[in-house]
Design a protein around this motif. Sequence first.
Motif: not given
Length: 250
Positions: A77-80, A118-120, A150-151, A69-70
Amino acid sequence: MRTGICKACRQPLPDEVRKVERFTRPWMPRPYENVMLLGMTGSGKSFLFKNWLAYMQANGAACFVLDVGDEYSRKGNDRGGTLRLGPLRTRMTVPEFLAAVERSSLFVRHARASVAIVPTVHDAGEALAEHIRPVLRILYGRGRCVIGFDELQKYGPSLTAELYRAAGELGKDGVMPFFLSQYPGGVPEIVRKQVGTCVASEIGKATDRRMLAADFGDPFANALGTPRAPDDRTFHVGFSRARFASIPTR
Protein backbone atom coordinates in the motif's frame (compact mmCIF):
# COMPACT_ATOMS: atom_id res chain seq x y z
CA MET A 1 45.17 21.02 1.94
CA ARG A 2 42.56 19.63 -0.42
CA THR A 3 39.14 19.05 1.18
CA GLY A 4 37.50 15.67 0.68
CA ILE A 5 34.12 15.44 -1.03
CA CYS A 6 31.20 13.22 0.03
CA LYS A 7 30.38 10.87 -2.85
CA ALA A 8 26.67 10.90 -1.97
CA CYS A 9 25.88 14.62 -1.55
CA ARG A 10 29.00 16.17 -3.18
CA GLN A 11 29.53 18.44 -0.15
CA PRO A 12 32.97 19.07 1.39
CA LEU A 13 33.80 16.80 4.30
CA PRO A 14 34.92 18.42 7.58
CA ASP A 15 38.50 17.71 8.63
CA GLU A 16 37.42 15.48 11.53
CA VAL A 17 35.38 13.31 9.16
CA ARG A 18 38.21 13.03 6.67
CA LYS A 19 40.40 11.46 9.34
CA VAL A 20 37.93 8.56 9.74
CA GLU A 21 38.09 5.62 7.40
CA ARG A 22 34.88 5.53 5.37
CA PHE A 23 32.99 2.56 3.98
CA THR A 24 33.25 2.22 0.21
CA ARG A 25 30.42 -0.32 0.06
CA PRO A 26 26.99 -0.39 1.74
CA TRP A 27 27.29 -1.19 5.42
CA MET A 28 26.04 -4.62 6.38
CA PRO A 29 25.80 -6.31 9.78
CA ARG A 30 28.16 -9.16 10.46
CA PRO A 31 26.83 -12.73 10.19
CA TYR A 32 24.64 -13.68 13.17
CA GLU A 33 24.44 -10.06 14.33
CA ASN A 34 21.15 -8.73 15.73
CA VAL A 35 20.13 -5.25 14.58
CA MET A 36 17.64 -2.83 16.14
CA LEU A 37 16.38 0.09 14.04
CA LEU A 38 14.56 2.87 15.91
CA GLY A 39 12.75 5.96 14.67
CA MET A 40 9.39 7.66 14.85
CA THR A 41 7.06 7.95 11.86
CA GLY A 42 8.71 10.13 9.22
CA SER A 43 12.25 9.60 10.51
CA GLY A 44 13.28 7.52 7.49
CA LYS A 45 13.51 4.24 9.43
CA SER A 46 11.45 2.21 6.94
CA PHE A 47 13.15 3.87 3.96
CA LEU A 48 16.54 2.86 5.35
CA PHE A 49 15.46 -0.74 5.94
CA LYS A 50 14.00 -0.99 2.42
CA ASN A 51 17.40 -0.06 1.01
CA TRP A 52 19.09 -2.69 3.18
CA LEU A 53 16.56 -5.30 2.04
CA ALA A 54 17.25 -4.46 -1.60
CA TYR A 55 20.98 -4.86 -1.00
CA MET A 56 20.65 -8.14 0.89
CA GLN A 57 18.18 -9.51 -1.67
CA ALA A 58 20.51 -8.59 -4.54
CA ASN A 59 23.29 -10.48 -2.75
CA GLY A 60 21.29 -13.70 -2.55
CA ALA A 61 19.74 -13.55 0.93
CA ALA A 62 16.27 -14.96 1.53
CA CYS A 63 14.24 -12.13 3.04
CA PHE A 64 10.98 -12.13 4.99
CA VAL A 65 9.27 -9.21 6.73
CA LEU A 66 6.37 -9.24 9.19
CA ASP A 67 4.92 -6.29 7.32
CA VAL A 68 2.51 -4.61 9.73
CA GLY A 69 2.48 -1.41 7.66
CA ASP A 70 2.04 -3.23 4.30
CA GLU A 71 4.89 -1.31 2.66
CA TYR A 72 7.83 -3.69 2.14
CA SER A 73 6.67 -5.46 -1.02
CA ARG A 74 6.34 -4.11 -4.53
CA LYS A 75 2.59 -4.72 -4.26
CA GLY A 76 2.06 -3.06 -0.90
CA ASN A 77 0.00 0.00 0.00
CA ASP A 78 1.79 3.13 -1.21
CA ARG A 79 -0.77 5.45 0.43
CA GLY A 80 -1.84 7.02 -2.83
CA GLY A 81 1.67 7.30 -4.20
CA THR A 82 3.10 9.11 -1.15
CA LEU A 83 5.16 6.16 0.10
CA ARG A 84 8.05 4.38 -1.56
CA LEU A 85 7.37 0.65 -1.47
CA GLY A 86 9.94 -1.99 -0.55
CA PRO A 87 11.75 -4.44 -2.82
CA LEU A 88 10.21 -7.77 -1.74
CA ARG A 89 8.75 -9.60 -4.70
CA THR A 90 5.83 -11.39 -3.05
CA ARG A 91 3.06 -10.01 -0.84
CA MET A 92 0.88 -12.39 1.19
CA THR A 93 -1.50 -11.83 4.06
CA VAL A 94 -0.97 -14.08 7.08
CA PRO A 95 -3.95 -16.33 6.12
CA GLU A 96 -2.68 -16.56 2.53
CA PHE A 97 0.82 -17.44 3.73
CA LEU A 98 -0.40 -20.20 6.07
CA ALA A 99 -2.73 -21.63 3.40
CA ALA A 100 0.09 -21.67 0.84
CA VAL A 101 2.40 -23.49 3.26
CA GLU A 102 -0.31 -26.11 3.79
CA ARG A 103 -0.20 -26.82 0.06
CA SER A 104 3.60 -26.67 -0.27
CA SER A 105 6.41 -25.03 1.68
CA LEU A 106 8.77 -24.90 -1.29
CA PHE A 107 8.30 -21.16 -1.74
CA VAL A 108 9.39 -20.59 1.86
CA ARG A 109 12.47 -22.77 1.49
CA HIS A 110 13.52 -21.24 -1.83
CA ALA A 111 17.10 -19.95 -1.62
CA ARG A 112 16.02 -16.49 -2.83
CA ALA A 113 12.65 -16.25 -1.12
CA SER A 114 11.39 -12.67 -0.92
CA VAL A 115 8.12 -12.37 0.97
CA ALA A 116 6.27 -9.62 2.84
CA ILE A 117 3.74 -11.19 5.22
CA VAL A 118 0.94 -8.75 6.06
CA PRO A 119 -1.19 -9.25 9.20
CA THR A 120 -4.96 -8.98 8.83
CA VAL A 121 -5.46 -8.45 12.58
CA HIS A 122 -4.90 -4.81 13.44
CA ASP A 123 -5.53 -4.81 17.19
CA ALA A 124 -2.22 -4.18 18.94
CA GLY A 125 -0.93 -6.48 21.66
CA GLU A 126 -1.71 -10.14 22.23
CA ALA A 127 -4.27 -10.43 19.41
CA LEU A 128 -1.69 -9.37 16.84
CA ALA A 129 1.00 -11.51 18.46
CA GLU A 130 -1.20 -14.61 18.38
CA HIS A 131 -1.93 -13.93 14.70
CA ILE A 132 1.81 -13.83 13.92
CA ARG A 133 3.04 -16.79 16.00
CA PRO A 134 2.27 -19.53 13.42
CA VAL A 135 4.22 -17.60 10.78
CA LEU A 136 7.28 -17.38 13.03
CA ARG A 137 7.24 -21.12 13.70
CA ILE A 138 7.51 -21.71 9.96
CA LEU A 139 10.23 -19.11 9.37
CA TYR A 140 12.26 -20.25 12.36
CA GLY A 141 12.12 -23.81 11.06
CA ARG A 142 13.46 -22.66 7.71
CA GLY A 143 16.63 -20.98 9.02
CA ARG A 144 19.24 -19.14 6.89
CA CYS A 145 17.24 -16.00 6.18
CA VAL A 146 16.70 -12.38 7.09
CA ILE A 147 13.57 -11.70 9.16
CA GLY A 148 12.34 -8.14 9.61
CA PHE A 149 10.02 -7.44 12.53
CA ASP A 150 8.18 -4.25 11.55
CA GLU A 151 6.45 -1.88 14.03
CA LEU A 152 7.38 -3.94 17.10
CA GLN A 153 5.91 -1.36 19.45
CA LYS A 154 2.50 -2.78 18.48
CA TYR A 155 3.16 -6.36 19.61
CA GLY A 156 6.74 -6.82 20.82
CA PRO A 157 6.07 -7.35 24.56
CA SER A 158 3.44 -9.97 23.70
CA LEU A 159 5.97 -11.92 21.62
CA THR A 160 8.89 -11.74 24.03
CA ALA A 161 9.68 -15.48 24.03
CA GLU A 162 9.59 -15.74 20.24
CA LEU A 163 11.65 -12.59 19.71
CA TYR A 164 14.22 -13.74 22.26
CA ARG A 165 14.54 -17.01 20.40
CA ALA A 166 15.29 -15.13 17.17
CA ALA A 167 17.85 -12.92 18.92
CA GLY A 168 19.46 -15.42 21.24
CA GLU A 169 19.25 -18.85 19.64
CA LEU A 170 18.74 -18.83 15.89
CA GLY A 171 22.00 -17.21 14.82
CA LYS A 172 23.53 -20.68 14.64
CA ASP A 173 20.79 -21.55 12.11
CA GLY A 174 21.66 -18.54 9.99
CA VAL A 175 18.70 -16.34 10.97
CA MET A 176 19.48 -12.61 10.97
CA PRO A 177 16.72 -10.60 12.71
CA PHE A 178 16.06 -6.89 12.28
CA PHE A 179 13.93 -5.37 15.05
CA LEU A 180 12.13 -2.18 13.98
CA SER A 181 10.30 -0.02 16.50
CA GLN A 182 9.33 3.60 17.01
CA TYR A 183 10.95 3.57 20.46
CA PRO A 184 13.24 1.18 22.39
CA GLY A 185 10.54 0.06 24.82
CA GLY A 186 8.76 -1.63 21.92
CA VAL A 187 11.59 -4.19 21.88
CA PRO A 188 11.49 -6.32 25.06
CA GLU A 189 14.45 -5.73 27.36
CA ILE A 190 15.82 -9.29 27.17
CA VAL A 191 15.78 -8.95 23.37
CA ARG A 192 17.50 -5.54 23.45
CA LYS A 193 20.25 -7.14 25.55
CA GLN A 194 20.97 -9.46 22.62
CA VAL A 195 21.23 -6.64 20.07
CA GLY A 196 24.73 -5.95 18.79
CA THR A 197 23.96 -2.91 16.64
CA CYS A 198 21.41 -0.14 17.21
CA VAL A 199 20.64 2.35 14.45
CA ALA A 200 18.48 5.23 15.65
CA SER A 201 17.27 8.66 14.69
CA GLU A 202 16.45 11.41 17.18
CA ILE A 203 14.75 10.14 20.36
CA GLY A 204 13.02 12.87 22.33
CA LYS A 205 12.29 11.13 25.63
CA ALA A 206 15.11 11.01 28.16
CA THR A 207 13.80 7.73 29.61
CA ASP A 208 14.09 6.09 26.18
CA ARG A 209 17.64 7.34 25.78
CA ARG A 210 18.59 5.95 29.18
CA MET A 211 17.38 2.51 28.06
CA LEU A 212 19.93 2.64 25.25
CA ALA A 213 22.78 4.21 27.23
CA ALA A 214 23.22 1.09 29.36
CA ASP A 215 24.03 -1.10 26.35
CA PHE A 216 25.34 1.31 23.72
CA GLY A 217 27.02 4.01 25.79
CA ASP A 218 26.32 7.56 26.91
CA PRO A 219 27.77 9.29 23.80
CA PHE A 220 25.38 7.34 21.57
CA ALA A 221 22.37 8.06 23.79
CA ASN A 222 23.27 11.74 24.14
CA ALA A 223 23.59 12.13 20.37
CA LEU A 224 20.01 10.88 19.99
CA GLY A 225 18.77 13.78 22.12
CA THR A 226 20.33 16.52 20.00
CA PRO A 227 17.51 18.50 18.31
CA ARG A 228 17.73 18.61 14.53
CA ALA A 229 15.88 20.33 11.72
CA PRO A 230 12.55 18.70 10.74
CA ASP A 231 13.95 17.53 7.41
CA ASP A 232 17.22 16.16 8.85
CA ARG A 233 17.27 12.35 8.40
CA THR A 234 20.37 11.67 10.48
CA PHE A 235 20.84 8.22 12.03
CA HIS A 236 23.42 7.24 14.63
CA VAL A 237 24.89 3.77 15.03
CA GLY A 238 25.68 2.29 18.43
CA PHE A 239 27.58 -0.94 18.97
CA SER A 240 27.38 -3.27 21.96
CA ARG A 241 29.85 -6.02 22.73
CA ALA A 242 29.18 -8.81 25.20
CA ARG A 243 31.13 -8.65 28.44
CA PHE A 244 31.93 -11.94 30.10
CA ALA A 245 32.44 -12.25 33.82
CA SER A 246 35.71 -13.83 34.89
CA ILE A 247 35.35 -17.10 36.75
CA PRO A 248 37.55 -17.21 39.85
CA THR A 249 39.75 -20.27 40.23
CA ARG A 250 41.46 -21.66 43.30
